[in-house]
Scaffold this motif. Structure first.
Motif, PDB file in Angstrom:
ATOM      1  N   ALA A   2       1.647   8.546   7.524  1.00 58.70           N
ATOM      2  CA  ALA A   2       1.699   7.837   6.237  1.00 58.70           C
ATOM      3  C   ALA A   2       1.938   6.356   6.478  1.00 58.70           C
ATOM      4  CB  ALA A   2       2.803   8.428   5.355  1.00 58.70           C
ATOM      5  N   SER A   3       2.872   6.041   7.399  1.00 60.67           N
ATOM      6  CA  SER A   3       3.123   4.624   7.716  1.00 60.67           C
ATOM      7  C   SER A   3       1.904   4.003   8.396  1.00 60.67           C
ATOM      8  CB  SER A   3       4.330   4.488   8.651  1.00 60.67           C
ATOM      9  OG  SER A   3       5.520   4.819   8.003  1.00 60.67           O
ATOM     10  N   SER A   4       1.308   4.728   9.337  1.00 64.44           N
ATOM     11  CA  SER A   4       0.146   4.186  10.074  1.00 64.44           C
ATOM     12  C   SER A   4      -1.005   3.883   9.120  1.00 64.44           C
ATOM     13  CB  SER A   4      -0.375   5.191  11.109  1.00 64.44           C
ATOM     14  OG  SER A   4       0.586   5.506  12.055  1.00 64.44           O
ATOM     15  N   ALA A   5      -1.280   4.828   8.229  1.00 67.32           N
ATOM     16  CA  ALA A   5      -2.415   4.664   7.303  1.00 67.32           C
ATOM     17  C   ALA A   5      -2.146   3.519   6.338  1.00 67.32           C
ATOM     18  CB  ALA A   5      -2.650   5.967   6.536  1.00 67.32           C
ATOM     19  N   ALA A   6      -0.931   3.467   5.806  1.00 67.38           N
ATOM     20  CA  ALA A   6      -0.604   2.395   4.854  1.00 67.38           C
ATOM     21  C   ALA A   6      -0.703   1.038   5.540  1.00 67.38           C
ATOM     22  CB  ALA A   6       0.796   2.610   4.275  1.00 67.38           C
ATOM     23  N   VAL A  46       0.850  -1.205   0.000  1.00 69.40           N
ATOM     24  CA  VAL A  46       0.000   0.000   0.000  1.00 69.40           C
ATOM     25  C   VAL A  46       0.876   1.242   0.000  1.00 69.40           C
ATOM     26  CG1 VAL A  46      -1.704   1.314   1.341  1.00 69.40           C
ATOM     27  CG2 VAL A  46      -1.920  -1.170   1.170  1.00 69.40           C
ATOM     28  N   ARG A  47       0.454   2.243  -0.799  1.00 69.90           N
ATOM     29  CA  ARG A  47       1.121   3.552  -0.810  1.00 69.90           C
ATOM     30  C   ARG A  47       0.213   4.517  -0.057  1.00 69.90           C
ATOM     31  NH1 ARG A  47       0.498   8.495  -3.357  1.00 69.90           N
ATOM     32  NH2 ARG A  47       2.399   9.487  -4.155  1.00 69.90           N
ATOM     33  N   ALA A  48       0.771   5.221   0.925  1.00 72.93           N
ATOM     34  CA  ALA A  48      -0.030   6.256   1.610  1.00 72.93           C
ATOM     35  C   ALA A  48       0.724   7.578   1.552  1.00 72.93           C
ATOM     36  CB  ALA A  48      -0.316   5.860   3.050  1.00 72.93           C
ATOM     37  N   PRO A  49      -0.002   8.661   1.295  1.00 72.48           N
ATOM     38  CA  PRO A  49       0.656   9.935   1.010  1.00 72.48           C
ATOM     39  C   PRO A  49       1.068  10.719   2.253  1.00 72.48           C
ATOM     40  CG  PRO A  49      -1.711  10.226   0.903  1.00 72.48           C
ATOM     41  CD  PRO A  49      -1.473   8.758   1.196  1.00 72.48           C
ATOM     42  N   ALA A  50       1.997  11.644   2.041  1.00 73.60           N
ATOM     43  CA  ALA A  50       2.264  12.686   3.027  1.00 73.60           C
ATOM     44  C   ALA A  50       0.994  13.507   3.205  1.00 73.60           C
ATOM     45  CB  ALA A  50       3.388  13.580   2.512  1.00 73.60           C
ATOM     46  N   GLY A  81      -6.021   9.494  -1.204  1.00 71.89           N
ATOM     47  CA  GLY A  81      -5.634   8.768  -0.001  1.00 71.89           C
ATOM     48  C   GLY A  81      -4.886   7.489  -0.355  1.00 71.89           C
ATOM     49  N   ALA A  82      -4.704   6.619   0.640  1.00 67.12           N
ATOM     50  CA  ALA A  82      -3.905   5.401   0.484  1.00 67.12           C
ATOM     51  C   ALA A  82      -4.440   4.530  -0.651  1.00 67.12           C
ATOM     52  CB  ALA A  82      -3.924   4.615   1.793  1.00 67.12           C
ATOM     53  N   GLU A  83      -3.497   3.921  -1.389  1.00 65.26           N
ATOM     54  CA  GLU A  83      -3.865   3.073  -2.534  1.00 65.26           C
ATOM     55  C   GLU A  83      -3.221   1.705  -2.402  1.00 65.26           C
ATOM     56  OE1 GLU A  83      -4.173   5.919  -6.330  1.00 65.26           O
ATOM     57  OE2 GLU A  83      -2.336   6.185  -5.170  1.00 65.26           O
ATOM     58  N   VAL A  84      -4.012   0.649  -2.670  1.00 64.05           N
ATOM     59  CA  VAL A  84      -3.489  -0.720  -2.630  1.00 64.05           C
ATOM     60  C   VAL A  84      -2.844  -0.999  -3.979  1.00 64.05           C
ATOM     61  CG1 VAL A  84      -4.083  -3.156  -2.333  1.00 64.05           C
ATOM     62  CG2 VAL A  84      -5.352  -1.401  -1.072  1.00 64.05           C
ATOM     63  N   PHE A  85      -1.580  -1.447  -3.954  1.00 66.79           N
ATOM     64  CA  PHE A  85      -0.851  -1.731  -5.192  1.00 66.79           C
ATOM     65  C   PHE A  85      -1.116  -3.133  -5.721  1.00 66.79           C
ATOM     66  CE2 PHE A  85       3.049   1.258  -5.114  1.00 66.79           C
ATOM     67  CZ  PHE A  85       2.241   2.276  -5.545  1.00 66.79           C
ATOM     68  N   PRO A 123       5.310  13.716  -1.234  1.00 66.20           N
ATOM     69  CA  PRO A 123       5.846  12.358  -1.306  1.00 66.20           C
ATOM     70  C   PRO A 123       4.903  11.333  -0.652  1.00 66.20           C
ATOM     71  CG  PRO A 123       6.878  13.517   0.501  1.00 66.20           C
ATOM     72  CD  PRO A 123       5.943  14.511  -0.175  1.00 66.20           C
ATOM     73  N   ALA A 124       5.366  10.058  -0.500  1.00 65.16           N
ATOM     74  CA  ALA A 124       4.519   9.005   0.075  1.00 65.16           C
ATOM     75  C   ALA A 124       5.385   7.909   0.686  1.00 65.16           C
ATOM     76  CB  ALA A 124       3.638   8.403  -1.023  1.00 65.16           C
ATOM     77  N   ASP A 125       4.795   7.132   1.595  1.00 67.65           N
ATOM     78  CA  ASP A 125       5.429   5.906   2.119  1.00 67.65           C
ATOM     79  C   ASP A 125       4.821   4.703   1.410  1.00 67.65           C
ATOM     80  OD1 ASP A 125       6.782   7.382   4.010  1.00 67.65           O
ATOM     81  OD2 ASP A 125       5.971   6.305   5.747  1.00 67.65           O
ATOM     82  N   ILE A 126       5.631   3.640   1.273  1.00 71.18           N
ATOM     83  CA  ILE A 126       5.104   2.378   0.729  1.00 71.18           C
ATOM     84  C   ILE A 126       5.323   1.299   1.784  1.00 71.18           C
ATOM     85  CG2 ILE A 126       5.361   0.653  -1.098  1.00 71.18           C
ATOM     86  CD1 ILE A 126       6.018   2.983  -2.962  1.00 71.18           C
ATOM     87  N   VAL A 127       4.266   0.569   2.085  1.00 75.51           N
ATOM     88  CA  VAL A 127       4.332  -0.456   3.141  1.00 75.51           C
ATOM     89  C   VAL A 127       3.929  -1.809   2.551  1.00 75.51           C
ATOM     90  CG1 VAL A 127       3.225  -1.208   5.289  1.00 75.51           C
ATOM     91  CG2 VAL A 127       4.002   1.153   5.058  1.00 75.51           C
ATOM     92  N   HIS A 128       4.750  -2.841   2.806  1.00 79.98           N
ATOM     93  CA  HIS A 128       4.461  -4.216   2.361  1.00 79.98           C
ATOM     94  C   HIS A 128       4.198  -5.046   3.612  1.00 79.98           C
ATOM     95  CE1 HIS A 128       6.726  -3.085  -1.354  1.00 79.98           C
ATOM     96  NE2 HIS A 128       7.526  -2.504  -0.498  1.00 79.98           N
ATOM     97  N   VAL A 129       3.160  -5.884   3.585  1.00 84.04           N
ATOM     98  CA  VAL A 129       2.885  -6.732   4.758  1.00 84.04           C
ATOM     99  C   VAL A 129       2.716  -8.194   4.331  1.00 84.04           C
ATOM    100  CG1 VAL A 129       1.810  -4.883   6.103  1.00 84.04           C
ATOM    101  CG2 VAL A 129       0.378  -6.292   4.637  1.00 84.04           C
TER     102      VAL A 129
END
Ligand SMILES: Nc1ncnc2c1ncn2[C@@H]1O[C@H](COP(=O)(O)OP(=O)(O)OP(=O)(O)O)[C@@H](O)[C@H]1O
Ligand SMILES: N[C@@H](CCO)C(=O)O
Length: 293
Positions: free
Chosen positions: A90-94, A4-8, A287-291, A27-33
């Protein structure tokens, strides 16, 4: 794995302390789970050396706990920590969006706002939602005890990030404990103007509505060069300038055609104060987008 990418985001916008927020398109954070028996965290990217990987101290650990969703969580930071650009949010939302998908929890974006706000409590001691709401929902958001209202606004912005770190915790210590009735009337008027400006997609009204006499003056003192940067941006055509979130970033609103000039003026003014900085020419975004699922 879910990515997921979540924005500043920029919270407060001057007159809307702890209530208003906007998503930035960069910019944005990208989080992989990935599912795991217990939560472990890896962090790479901008400022990752300052971010703990201990799940009790990283915001995504609190989010995984709130969703009862243990995972291996990889965070690629695009939003520098302690920037005033909602790095932790950004990390929390992603993480909230990604873990909700990974474990099929079925929560709506609105329902994920208090979940992601648990991450904010880890860093600032309070679960304020004014960064996580726009990071999850996009646009301009109004976060209150009653929930979140969103406006799909389209407003050009410049976010100027100086090489100074201001933690939200420290910036909350300088917030005055009271305000005069005159300052309250002034701020309510400006906040209402800003909200109308967002609905009308009018940068001049939004800029005029950012003025705040209560919180921003105290916080401006934590940012070396702030007053010169604000004046320079206004002279270059910005309709409003304020501290972004808890700082040190400075947010300017302007017409799209003036963004390059405003960004250049802000950088030059920080340079005159001997502060290195970078400027993001951006706008209110999604807002946050699922990749990938
Ligand atoms: N995943 C994370 N991403 C960023 N910062 C994190 C994370 N987890 C823990 N932190 C800690 O949170 C602090 C940064 O959060 P803080 O709220 O101060 O800054 P910010 O999110 O950029 O600002 P603001 O909320 O004012 O826009 C740092 O101390 C950092 O180590
Ligand atoms: N509303 C918060 C945003 C920063 O996380 C503050 O200004 O302290």
């Amino acid at each position: 794995m879910v990515t997921v990418r979540a924005p500043a985001t920029s919270a407060n916008l001057g007159s809307g302390f702890d209530v208003f927020g906007v998503a930035l398109d960069r910019p944005a954070d990208i989080v992989h789970v990935e599912r795991a028996d217990r939560t472990t965290i890896e962090v790479t990217g901008v400022g990752s050396q300052y971010i703990p990987t201990d799940p009790d101290r990283n915001v995504v650990g609190a989010v995984a706990e709130a969703l009862d969703a243990p995972a291996h969580i990889r965070i690629d930071k695009g939003v520098r920590p302690s920037s005033g650009l909602g790095s932790s949010a950004a990390s929390s939302a992603a993480a909230a969006v990604a873990l909700n998908e990974l474990y099929d929890r079925g929560l709506s974006r609105e329902e994920l706002v208090p979940v992601a706000a648990e991450g904010e409590a880890v860093v600032s001691g309070e679960a304020h939602a004014d960064n996580v709401a726009p990071a999850l929902l996009g646009g301009f958001t109004v976060a209150t005890d009653e929930g979140v209202t969103t406006v799909d606004a389209d407003i050009p912005l410049v976010a100027c990030l100086p090489e100074i770190a201001v933690s939200t915790r420290d910036a909350r210590r300088v917030v005055p404990s009271d305000a005069s009735i005159e300052d309250m009337v002034h701020t309510v008027g400006r906040a209402a103007t800003l909200a109308v400006g967002m609905c009308r997609r009018d940068p001049d009204l939004v800029g005029a509505g950012m003025d705040d006499r209560v919180v921003t003056p105290a916080r401006a003192e934590l940012i070396n060069g702030y007053h010169g940067v604000r004046e320079a941006a206004l002279d270059a055509g910005a309709s409003g300038v304020t501290v972004s979130g808890a700082g040190p970033s400075v947010l300017g609103v302007c017409q799209a055609a003036d963004r390059t000039r405003v960004a250049g003026a802000m950088l030059e003014a920080f340079d005159e104060a001997d502060v290195d900085a970078r400027a993001y020419k951006t706008r209110v975004g999604r807002g946050a987008e699922v990749f990938e699922l």
